[in-house]
Design a protein around this motif. Structure first.
Motif, mmCIF file in Angstrom:
data_model
loop_
_atom_site.group_PDB
_atom_site.id
_atom_site.type_symbol
_atom_site.label_atom_id
_atom_site.label_comp_id
_atom_site.label_asym_id
_atom_site.label_seq_id
_atom_site.Cartn_x
_atom_site.Cartn_y
_atom_site.Cartn_z
ATOM 1 N N UNK A 168 11.532 0.935 -16.307
ATOM 2 C CA UNK A 168 11.425 2.359 -15.986
ATOM 3 C C UNK A 168 10.224 2.988 -16.696
ATOM 4 N N UNK A 169 9.429 3.722 -15.949
ATOM 5 C CA UNK A 169 8.251 4.395 -16.501
ATOM 6 C C UNK A 169 8.626 5.848 -16.761
ATOM 7 N N UNK A 170 8.525 6.246 -18.011
ATOM 8 C CA UNK A 170 8.877 7.618 -18.380
ATOM 9 C C UNK A 170 7.770 8.567 -17.953
ATOM 10 N N UNK A 171 8.139 9.804 -17.775
ATOM 11 C CA UNK A 171 7.175 10.806 -17.338
ATOM 12 C C UNK A 171 6.116 11.009 -18.419
ATOM 13 N N UNK A 172 4.861 10.913 -18.015
ATOM 14 C CA UNK A 172 3.751 11.093 -18.952
ATOM 15 C C UNK A 172 3.426 9.837 -19.756
ATOM 16 N N UNK A 173 4.107 8.723 -19.450
ATOM 17 C CA UNK A 173 3.853 7.481 -20.187
ATOM 18 C C UNK A 173 2.617 6.778 -19.628
ATOM 19 N N UNK A 174 1.868 6.187 -20.516
ATOM 20 C CA UNK A 174 0.676 5.457 -20.128
ATOM 21 C C UNK A 174 1.083 4.220 -19.318
ATOM 22 N N UNK A 175 0.374 3.950 -18.220
ATOM 23 C CA UNK A 175 0.714 2.827 -17.359
ATOM 24 C C UNK A 175 0.468 1.497 -18.069
ATOM 25 N N UNK A 176 -0.516 1.443 -18.957
ATOM 26 C CA UNK A 176 -0.785 0.212 -19.703
ATOM 27 C C UNK A 176 0.401 -0.162 -20.590
ATOM 28 N N UNK A 177 1.025 0.849 -21.173
ATOM 29 C CA UNK A 177 2.180 0.593 -22.032
ATOM 30 C C UNK A 177 3.354 0.036 -21.215
ATOM 31 N N UNK A 178 3.565 0.602 -20.027
ATOM 32 C CA UNK A 178 4.639 0.120 -19.155
ATOM 33 C C UNK A 178 4.335 -1.304 -18.683
ATOM 34 N N UNK A 179 3.073 -1.580 -18.388
ATOM 35 C CA UNK A 179 2.669 -2.917 -17.968
ATOM 36 C C UNK A 179 2.868 -3.922 -19.100
ATOM 37 N N UNK A 180 2.592 -3.498 -20.311
ATOM 38 C CA UNK A 180 2.785 -4.362 -21.475
ATOM 39 C C UNK A 180 4.267 -4.698 -21.654
ATOM 40 N N UNK A 181 5.148 -3.708 -21.458
ATOM 41 C CA UNK A 181 6.595 -3.952 -21.534
ATOM 42 C C UNK A 181 7.044 -4.921 -20.451
ATOM 43 N N UNK A 182 6.480 -4.755 -19.234
ATOM 44 C CA UNK A 182 6.810 -5.656 -18.139
ATOM 45 C C UNK A 182 6.406 -7.084 -18.473
ATOM 46 N N UNK A 183 5.201 -7.260 -18.981
ATOM 47 C CA UNK A 183 4.715 -8.597 -19.326
ATOM 48 C C UNK A 183 5.585 -9.233 -20.396
ATOM 49 N N UNK A 184 5.997 -8.453 -21.377
ATOM 50 C CA UNK A 184 6.835 -8.963 -22.458
ATOM 51 C C UNK A 184 8.198 -9.414 -21.912
ATOM 52 N N UNK A 185 8.789 -8.600 -21.036
ATOM 53 C CA UNK A 185 10.081 -8.955 -20.439
ATOM 54 C C UNK A 185 9.948 -10.204 -19.573
ATOM 55 N N UNK A 186 8.856 -10.273 -18.827
ATOM 56 C CA UNK A 186 8.627 -11.420 -17.949
ATOM 57 C C UNK A 186 8.465 -12.697 -18.761
ATOM 58 N N UNK A 187 7.765 -12.612 -19.867
ATOM 59 C CA UNK A 187 7.555 -13.780 -20.721
ATOM 60 C C UNK A 187 8.873 -14.250 -21.341
ATOM 61 N N UNK A 188 9.752 -13.307 -21.680
ATOM 62 C CA UNK A 188 11.031 -13.666 -22.276
ATOM 63 C C UNK A 188 11.941 -14.400 -21.296
ATOM 64 N N UNK A 189 11.768 -14.158 -20.004
ATOM 65 C CA UNK A 189 12.599 -14.848 -19.018
ATOM 66 C C UNK A 189 12.272 -16.327 -18.948
ATOM 67 N N UNK A 190 11.043 -16.704 -19.275
ATOM 68 C CA UNK A 190 10.643 -18.112 -19.272
ATOM 69 C C UNK A 190 10.362 -18.650 -17.882
#
Length: 64
Positions: free
Chosen positions: A5-27
């Motif tokens: 979930x992308x919060x209002x006013x949140x930087x898209x790079x930060x949301x992308x970084x969270x996505x990448x981290x979650x994706x990496x954890x799935x293996x």
């Protein structure tokens, strides 16, 4: 499916970084690479044993 979930006013790079981290954890990428080529069970066991020996060696070094 990964949902970030992308919060209002949140930087898209930060949301992308969270996505990448979650994706990496799935293996998923690691599993795809492992399935790419067949490795014999004896080869898997040998690699597993080598890794265990290496980790044990590191732990012994830390204790000293």
């Amino acid at each position: 499916m990964i949902i970030v979930p992308v919060k209002e006013g949140e930087n898209i790079e930060r949301a992308l970084k969270r996505f990448k981290r979650k994706f990496e954890k799935t293996g998923a990428v690691r599993e795809l690479r492992a399935r790419k080529t067949f490795s014999k069970p004896s080869e898997k066991n040998r690699i597993k044993m080598q890794k265990a020996i290496y980790v044990q060696h590191l732990q012994l070094q830390d204790e000293q």
